[in-house]
Every structure is written in structure tokens, then in C-alpha cells.
Enzyme design. Sequence first.
Site, short mmCIF file in Angstrom:
data_model
loop_
_atom_site.label_atom_id
_atom_site.label_comp_id
_atom_site.label_asym_id
_atom_site.label_seq_id
_atom_site.Cartn_x
_atom_site.Cartn_y
_atom_site.Cartn_z
N ASN A 143 -0.78 2.28 6.84
CA ASN A 143 -1.27 3.50 7.10
C ASN A 143 0.74 4.06 7.98
O ASN A 143 0.92 3.31 8.78
CB ASN A 143 -2.01 4.64 7.65
CG ASN A 143 -2.21 5.95 6.86
OD1 ASN A 143 -2.10 5.85 5.63
ND2 ASN A 143 -2.85 7.00 7.27
N LYS A 144 -0.06 5.21 7.60
CA LYS A 144 1.27 6.09 8.83
C LYS A 144 1.32 5.62 10.28
O LYS A 144 0.70 5.32 10.99
CB LYS A 144 1.00 7.65 8.31
CG LYS A 144 2.60 8.32 8.84
CD LYS A 144 3.78 8.51 8.52
CE LYS A 144 4.29 8.30 6.98
NZ LYS A 144 5.22 7.81 6.88
N GLN A 172 4.88 15.00 8.00
CA GLN A 172 3.94 15.23 6.70
C GLN A 172 2.37 16.46 7.26
O GLN A 172 2.20 16.42 6.18
CB GLN A 172 3.75 14.10 6.71
CG GLN A 172 4.36 13.17 5.32
CD GLN A 172 5.08 12.70 6.50
OE1 GLN A 172 5.64 12.42 7.60
NE2 GLN A 172 5.32 11.08 5.88
N ARG A 192 5.64 10.84 -2.60
CA ARG A 192 6.11 10.41 -1.73
C ARG A 192 3.88 10.31 -0.97
O ARG A 192 2.87 11.11 -1.82
CB ARG A 192 6.13 10.84 -0.16
CG ARG A 192 5.77 12.38 0.27
CD ARG A 192 5.72 13.11 1.76
NE ARG A 192 4.23 11.80 2.55
CZ ARG A 192 3.13 13.00 1.55
NH1 ARG A 192 3.19 13.84 0.57
NH2 ARG A 192 1.87 11.93 2.00
N GLY A 193 3.11 9.13 -0.20
CA GLY A 193 1.75 9.26 -0.67
C GLY A 193 1.96 7.86 -1.49
O GLY A 193 2.43 8.01 -2.59
N ALA A 194 0.92 6.94 -1.21
CA ALA A 194 0.86 5.46 -1.80
C ALA A 194 0.04 6.31 -3.47
O ALA A 194 1.19 5.84 -3.83
CB ALA A 194 -0.03 4.94 -1.28
N ARG A 248 10.57 1.76 -2.01
CA ARG A 248 9.66 0.93 -0.63
C ARG A 248 8.36 0.14 -0.92
O ARG A 248 8.14 -0.07 -1.82
CB ARG A 248 8.71 3.00 -0.62
CG ARG A 248 9.77 4.14 -0.25
CD ARG A 248 9.32 5.10 0.24
NE ARG A 248 8.62 5.14 1.29
CZ ARG A 248 7.44 6.14 2.06
NH1 ARG A 248 6.89 6.78 1.39
NH2 ARG A 248 7.67 6.15 3.74
N ASP A 261 -1.83 2.33 3.10
CA ASP A 261 -1.23 2.67 2.32
C ASP A 261 -1.03 0.76 1.23
O ASP A 261 -0.41 1.20 0.29
CB ASP A 261 0.17 2.35 2.61
CG ASP A 261 1.49 3.57 2.81
OD1 ASP A 261 0.39 4.41 3.68
OD2 ASP A 261 1.83 4.52 1.96
O1 MRU Z 1 5.84 7.89 4.60
P1 MRU Z 1 4.82 8.83 3.20
O2 MRU Z 1 4.64 10.01 3.49
O3 MRU Z 1 4.67 8.61 1.95
O4 MRU Z 1 3.32 8.77 3.73
C1 MRU Z 1 1.89 8.82 3.81
C2 MRU Z 1 0.84 7.80 4.29
O5 MRU Z 1 1.18 7.38 5.27
C3 MRU Z 1 -0.25 8.75 3.46
O6 MRU Z 1 -1.29 8.63 4.49
C4 MRU Z 1 -0.38 7.23 2.53
O7 MRU Z 1 0.30 6.75 1.88
C5 MRU Z 1 -2.50 7.78 2.01
S1 MRU Z 1 -1.91 8.68 0.77
C6 MRU Z 1 -2.88 9.34 -0.09
#
Ligand code: MRU
Length: 354
Positions: A248-249, A197, A52-54, A93, A238
Site C-alpha cells: 500500500n502507499k 492524497q 489513481r487508487g487500485a 503502473r 494495492d
Molecule cells: O499512488 P496512489 O494514489 O494510486 O496510491 C493509492 C493507495 O495506495 C491506496 O491506498 C490503494 O490504492 C487503495 S485504494 C482503495
Amino acid sequence: MSDNEIRAIEWRDEPVPHIRLLDQRALPAHETYLQITTVDDLVEAIGTLAVRGAPALGAAGALGVVIALDQAAREGWTDAQITMHIERIRDARPTAVNLAWGVDRVRPLTARGRDAVLADARRLVTEDEAANRELSRLGADWLGHRIGRDRLRIGTHCNTGALATTAWGTAYGIIHELHTRGALELVYADETRPLLQGARLTSWELIHDGIPHVVQADGAAASTILRGLVDAVIIGADRIAADGDTANKVGSVALALACARAGVPFVVAAPSSTVDLATATGSDITIEDRSGEEVLLVAGQRVAPDGARGFNPAFDVTPHDLIDAIVTEHGVVEPAREPDPRLLERIAATPERL
Ligand code: MRU
């Protein structure tokens, strides 16, 4: 790389060619690795947030094309089947643009063969780490100029460290850089409901790196900012639209609103691969709706009464006028100070910069 560096996603050739994923669903209790050799397993790993994470999703997309080509060779897929399975990875996703970007970057190379695709996917991984390290230096410099305090107290949300990227991190990378410079006092890490997270992953990384921090409930974050306990908030992204609106989250926009009210800088940090110039504004960004069940559970235990229904948007959009700085490896722009529908062109990935 030193031996104790965290690698969330890597290509390995032995014992069979595979993507090696640190299974983030099991952290921090268990440090286990997945050996991904099929498209089904990769799509499942992405959907359940094992990876996970962009930026890490960008790597998963690019390396995933190799997985699809290897499986196609083993199972005799037609071209149409290969296309269909690559699309499944691309669509696993919707919000993080990096996933589709990673797939789209390497896909044209399939005509030159699987090894050409793998070579470029590996280049993408190397470039992501370099971008993270550079944007971390730029972000730390910007904060140093902007804030008149020797050691900063930083708020952050979700997880943006090595686990969310190929290495080093984005918002987390800036925090790490400040710590290395002796310019960090304390990190307020939001727990990040519903999948935690922040509490599970960011705290694990901060402990790994010896960075002083506290974990706070998401609901505490706005008050912490308004009480003057935070000098800046830094988040990842993201997808960043052409005008600077940033997905973002979920929970990020609440921090931005509190920062605007308190006069505290709100900073977005991301590699240029997260900038999506084809998306004009935040209202054009697809927000992933995850199962409501995730909200009704805490650590796998249902806490809501029978009959309760969950509402679970995984991301939110922070409008650009609430963002003091967006940092990529190509520079810093200041959307709140200088609104411009094409602002991000200055720090996006462009053919000239590749
Ligand atoms: O649902 P996730 O855990 O993939 O969400 C991740 C985030 O929102 C992060 O802040 C974003 O992807 C940046 S990661 C460097």
C-alpha cells in the site's frame, strides 16, 4: 446514485464514447473532468495520477481496452498494434494488481466484439461498488466486535474513498459505514507525502460526507498511535499476496509497526480483485519507483537545495504478521493470529464466487 455522489471514473457514450475522469491532480482546488478517447491520454492520466487508487485503476484497465478498440477502429490498427497498446495500459503502473486484472478480465472478450468488452467492463464497475459496500459492512462489524468503545477514533493513510474506487471506497468505506452507524468519533487522516492524497483527497471526501477529522503530517502518525489517540488503523491495498503481505502507499508499514507496539488493531480493506494469489509473498511485489523530483517539491515549488536527489518508492509492503484483519467482500481473515501461506484463498476472487 444520488446527485452528490463522487464518481472518479465512468464510461460515457456522449458526445463521443469516452472515459470520464475526475482529474485528481487538480483537487481540491478545481473539480475538472477529462474526456479520455485515446490510449496515449489514458496512459498519461494513469502515470500522472489523474486517476489513481487500485480499484479505480481496475476500472481504467477494463474500460481502457474499449478505448484501445475504438481507437484501433478509427485508425486502422493491426492486431499486433492493438495488443501493444493494450499492454501499454496494463503496464502504466506496476504495483496495483487491479490495473492488470481489469485488462485481463475483459481482454478475452475482444473476440466477441467491442460491445461485449464494454458490457463486461461496465459490470466490473458495478461489481466494484457492491464489493466496497459489502466489505465496509463486514469491516465495521469486525471493529465493533473487536473494540470495546462506542465511538471509534480511526487512523488512515493515503486515499481510499470514492476517488480511489468506482464508488463508496474501501478503508474509507468502513469509516463511512462507522459514521453512518453513529460509531465514529474522529478520523486521523495522514497527509501522504509526496503527492498529498490524504490532505488533498481524503480530507475533501471527509468534508463532502460530513465526517469529523483532522489531517496530520505522516511523521505524526506513529506517535498519535503510541499516545493512545487511535482505536484502529484502516488502510487500503494495492496488492495483497497469497500469505497476506500487503503493498500500500509508502508509510503504511510504519503505522503497522506502531499499531503492533501499541496493541491497536491494524486493518487492511480491499475488494477481492486486489488479492493476487499468483504472488506468494510481499517480496515478490514490484514497488513503483517514482521520480525523485516529487519528493523535492511541495505544491510544485522546489524546497530542497540544488544538488539534492530524491528517493521516491510509491508503496511499501506490510508483512502479514503485523496485520490483524484483511477484509474483502467475501469475509475477514486474521493473518497475525493465523499465519498461513494460502490464507487469502478464503477471501479472494475465485471462479465459484463470480
Ligand atoms: O499512488 P496512489 O494514489 O494510486 O496510491 C493509492 C493507495 O495506495 C491506496 O491506498 C490503494 O490504492 C487503495 S485504494 C482503495
